[in-house]
Structures are given as structure tokens and as C-alpha cells.
Design an enzyme around this catalytic site. Sequence first.
Site, short mmCIF file in Angstrom:
data_model
loop_
_atom_site.label_atom_id
_atom_site.label_comp_id
_atom_site.label_asym_id
_atom_site.label_seq_id
_atom_site.Cartn_x
_atom_site.Cartn_y
_atom_site.Cartn_z
N GLU A 158 -76.60 -48.69 -30.37
CA GLU A 158 -75.72 -49.39 -29.44
C GLU A 158 -75.81 -50.90 -29.61
OE1 GLU A 158 -73.01 -50.38 -27.36
OE2 GLU A 158 -73.43 -48.31 -26.78
N ASP A 167 -72.78 -53.38 -31.05
CA ASP A 167 -72.19 -54.44 -30.21
C ASP A 167 -72.20 -55.80 -30.91
OD1 ASP A 167 -71.77 -52.57 -28.27
OD2 ASP A 167 -73.37 -53.24 -26.94
N SER A 192 -67.95 -47.42 -26.70
CA SER A 192 -68.95 -48.46 -26.94
C SER A 192 -68.50 -49.40 -28.04
CB SER A 192 -70.28 -47.82 -27.37
OG SER A 192 -71.10 -47.57 -26.27
#
Length: 609
Positions: A298, A302, A513
Site C-alpha cells: 500500500e 501510494d 487504493s
Amino acid sequence: MRSFGFLRGLVISSTIFASSIAAPASTTELAPLESLRAIPQGWHQGKSPSAAQRLRFRIALKQENAYQFEQHVLAISTPDDPKYGEHMSRDDLKAMLQPSSEASKAVLGWLRAEGVPSSDIEDTGDWINFYVPAAEAERIMNTKFYYYSNSNNGMERIRTLQYSVPKALHQHIHMIQPTTRFGQVSPQRSTIYQHFEVGESKGAVGRYRGSSLNATFCNTTITPQCLRDLYHIGNYRGTAKNGNKIGVCGYLEQYAKFKDFDQFTAEYAPYAANESFTYVLINGGLSSQDDTVNDDVEANLDVQYAYPLSYPTPGYYYSTGGRGLLVPDLDQPTQADNQNEPYLDFLHYILSLPDSDLPTTLTTSYGEDEQSVPEPYTNMTCSLFAQLGARGVSVLFSSGDTGPGSACQSNDGKNTTRLLPIFPAACPYVTSVGGTFHVEPEIAIGFSSGGFSDRFPRPAYQEAAVTTYLNSIGDTFKGLYNPNGRGFPDVAAQAYNFTVIDQGKEIRVGGTSASSPAFAGIVALLNGARLAQGRKPLGFLNPFIYKYGYRGLTDIVNGGSKGCTGRDIYSGLPTPVVPGAGWNATKGWDPVTGYGTPNFPVLLALSQR
């Protein structure tokens, strides 16, 4: 302009009443402030904490000027309003939301009368924090704390199902946490839907650089260049000189790796190969670069998309420590054992920053079923997001990866079949980002969460758009959702087959995400352009999107979401089946892709009105 309503709920009582649980003897003046019907799904009660276990609590005081604040946020965020762009300073915001002196005095007096030392009490204005041993917390709040374990991942947290405060203080206290806030089976879940390993990174030879969209390549592999071409960003560059900043929120011991970032940019965003990002450590957060145990997909996803897309806007990664602030002892000797709430710790930290230190754009890729979060907590947290918007921060969240729902059953004891919204994505003060795949044309992806909040009424800024959609579907799914709720998502971006470097290896990642940091990178460019012209950043985006910004979004009319299949995608437990459950992408706004995906040149022009 119509009020959202829920902020006014912070002024009046918003307690949850349910059946009593076993607790120590209470005094006659105490009454339940908040309670849960039963232990949340996926959690199991264990032993009691030691009597000396030191716990930290946050008391949220009710805000006298909540309605006036709401109206002010809408005014400064709505184009053509005389106050548009007049964001609030930290001190002005604090002054507007300061509780009454009567409220503060009453709550502080209660804590001191119960024997809490002044040195263990912190009064920050609209919040009062205090430390007490577990036995004292049980006595003061007439409750019983236990360790609760999560059957999915083994996590333990100290929580209760009910707590009480003196009746006279109900008019002043909105909630006390951490108490009834468990989180879903995977608390603060990242909205990565799937990822798989491709293999060792092969270097930059032969990689698609792009002068125009290569649909063949980008249909199977998304890179920053694909997004630049798809969304018509081209070679546009931001600036690092006007105070613009983009922030990424990190939780769950996810650590963005500099080495992976350098490798990724060298290979897929060479124009940003000499750039990096800055870690901000909050309440014990770490910037571990040697860790190979924790899952960092994650975090790496990002930063590898938000920062190259907004290049050279300075990027910040906010690493909030595991479960919040910890006072170590034998029961919780390390940060890994911490039971406290990280979300509030982050929001309190960032709202305390001087105006010049705030990011102008902030993206977060975590969420959970709205019903799994205590309602006072959702209301108060949403209010904190509104405060960020009031200070000029554009707050974006991934919409989630469960389509119209995965559990598809209420947790109120009635086990009613229901399409389930996601929090914080359904908070009306955040911009919720849904997902697409394919590129010519883009198609709504089946896992993209969306729908209608069961707690937040539909805000005026989206009334026309959502009503048009609801009229188009008639009685479809009637009784399974709240037709008067806040509709989400607001916008969308690609959400499938994102190339990421993690621990030196190339992987593909799918989920909203990916959508949120991608869209946030573009918003950071818009904010930078406004700052370069001597204007204020966009701040809270939604009134702009629904009034003018939608014209700069490509309407997604193919595909739709799917869910309620009979098995929960996270816990694997059986769930109700809703035949054909899902929302279709259609002309105009829809609860899969919102108003659509960005067309950067048009958005740029509209944002400079």
C-alpha cells in the site's frame, strides 16, 4: 444552502442506547453515553487487562457553533460565493469551534473529582485527553474492559461494549475513545483488492515512455506515463516553489521505501528520478527502510503514483504509529501491542500544524463498512475532515473494493439484507474516488465501492446529480439502501494492473487504493497552478466538482459494480445473496465512478475560474 445535518448532531445528543452489559456497580448519576448491541463480527472477548494497565482516552466535547461552521465551510468551498477561497487559519478555526467554558469546566471538574491528576489531563479545547489505570477507567465510566482478539489476524485490542458518564455531562460530551471503536475484521483496511508478483525488475530497457496513449500497453499495465497520457497531463509539471504540498497517509506499519521509489522512478518516471519524499513521524510512527516482514505494498503504491504524477510538488508521507500513542508497560510493552486509535492521532496532529505546514492535497487508501464504526465516531471524524477542508486541504479517499457491499447484512441484531456503504468514503467532506479499468474506453470496474450513506444525509451540492440517477433506476434495490443518503464516489480513476516496485520486485496491484493517489496527484497540480497565480488552493473539492468541475471529467458509461455474492471477500464467511447486486455506470453521476475520470487540461481551466 441545505445543511448536511450530521454536524448539528454534534451539538445535540447522539448517543447510542442498547442493552446493558455486566459492569461494576455504578453511581446513580451515571447513564450510558454509548453502547454496542453485541461484540462486533470477527472479534472475541478474552481476559481482562491488569488493574494497573495505563490507558489513554480522548473526550470529544460538543461544539456550540457546529452549524455555523458547516455553513462557513460550504461558503468558502463553493465557486461564485463571495467567500470562496477564504480558508480559515488554525487559530480562527479553533476559536470558532471552541466549546463553551461551561462544558470544559464541567468535564474537567468531573475528571478531577474522580481523582485523575492534573498532570494526566490535557485540555486542547474541543478535546480533553486523560490517562488512568484500567481499574480506574472502569470505575469512572461504570464499565468493564477486556482484551478482544480478531479471529482473522490475531490482533488484540482493549475495548468495551458500553460506557457511562454523569447524566449532566451528556449535553457536553460527544464521545470518549478508544472504547467502543473496534474496527472491521481488518481495522483501517487498505483498499488494495489484489496484487501479484511479476518478478525481478528488468530495468528501463524497452519500457513504454509514451508520446501518445499506447492503448495496447496500458490495457494490461498501468504506469505513471499511461496515466499522464490517458488523462492528458502530458509533460505538464507542477512547481516546488509556491508552498504546494501533497501528503499520503500511512497506517498499519506500512513503510514507503526510498529504494523501491528510486528504482520505480528510474524505470517508470525518469523525469522524477532525482526526486524523493519526506517522512513525517506521528505518535511513534517509523520510517523503517530495512523491514522485510511487514506488507508495504500500500505504502509503495501510494508514493510511486501520487508523487510522480504531481512532480515536482514536494511529497510527504505521514507515518502514524501502529495503534496511536502508547505508554508502555508489561501488558503493552511495545508499539506492536498498542490498543489506541491511530486515526484520531493523525487528524489531531495535522490539524495542530501551522497553516504553512499543511499539505494542500491529502490522499488516504483505507476504509471499512460504515456500520462497523460507532456512529459518534463517524460523525466526529467526518467533522475533522471538514476542518481540514476549511483550512484549504483537499482530502481524498479511495471508495473501497466491495462494490455495492460484501457482507450485505446489517449488524444491528436484525441481520437485515442491505447494500453497505464505506467509511470514510461516504463522509460528505471527503472526495471519494472510485475505480475503472481498460483505456479506450475506460470501464467501471466491478469492485469499485459506491452507494448511499446510512448516516450522512445527502448534501445540497450533489442533490441534482444524485436525484437524476435515482430517478433513472426507479425501484431497483428498493429497501436495500438509503435513497436520502450521501451518494459516493464523487470521481474515479484507473484501479487495475498498476505496476509497483515492492522489495525490489515488480508486482501488479489492483484496487481503489490505486485510484485515490492517482487522482490526488492531479489535484495537487491544480492546487499548484492556483498558488502560482497568487490564489488559494481548492480546499474541500466537492462543491467545485458538482458545480463546475464535472465538465472536466470524462463520463464513464460502461460497466458497473458487483457484490453481495454470498461470501464475504475478507472474512470468507457466508453472507446474504442479492441477485444482480451492483450499480451501473451511466450518463452523468453514478455510484460506481461518480462523475468520471479526469481530463486534466479542462479541469485546469475550470479550477482557475
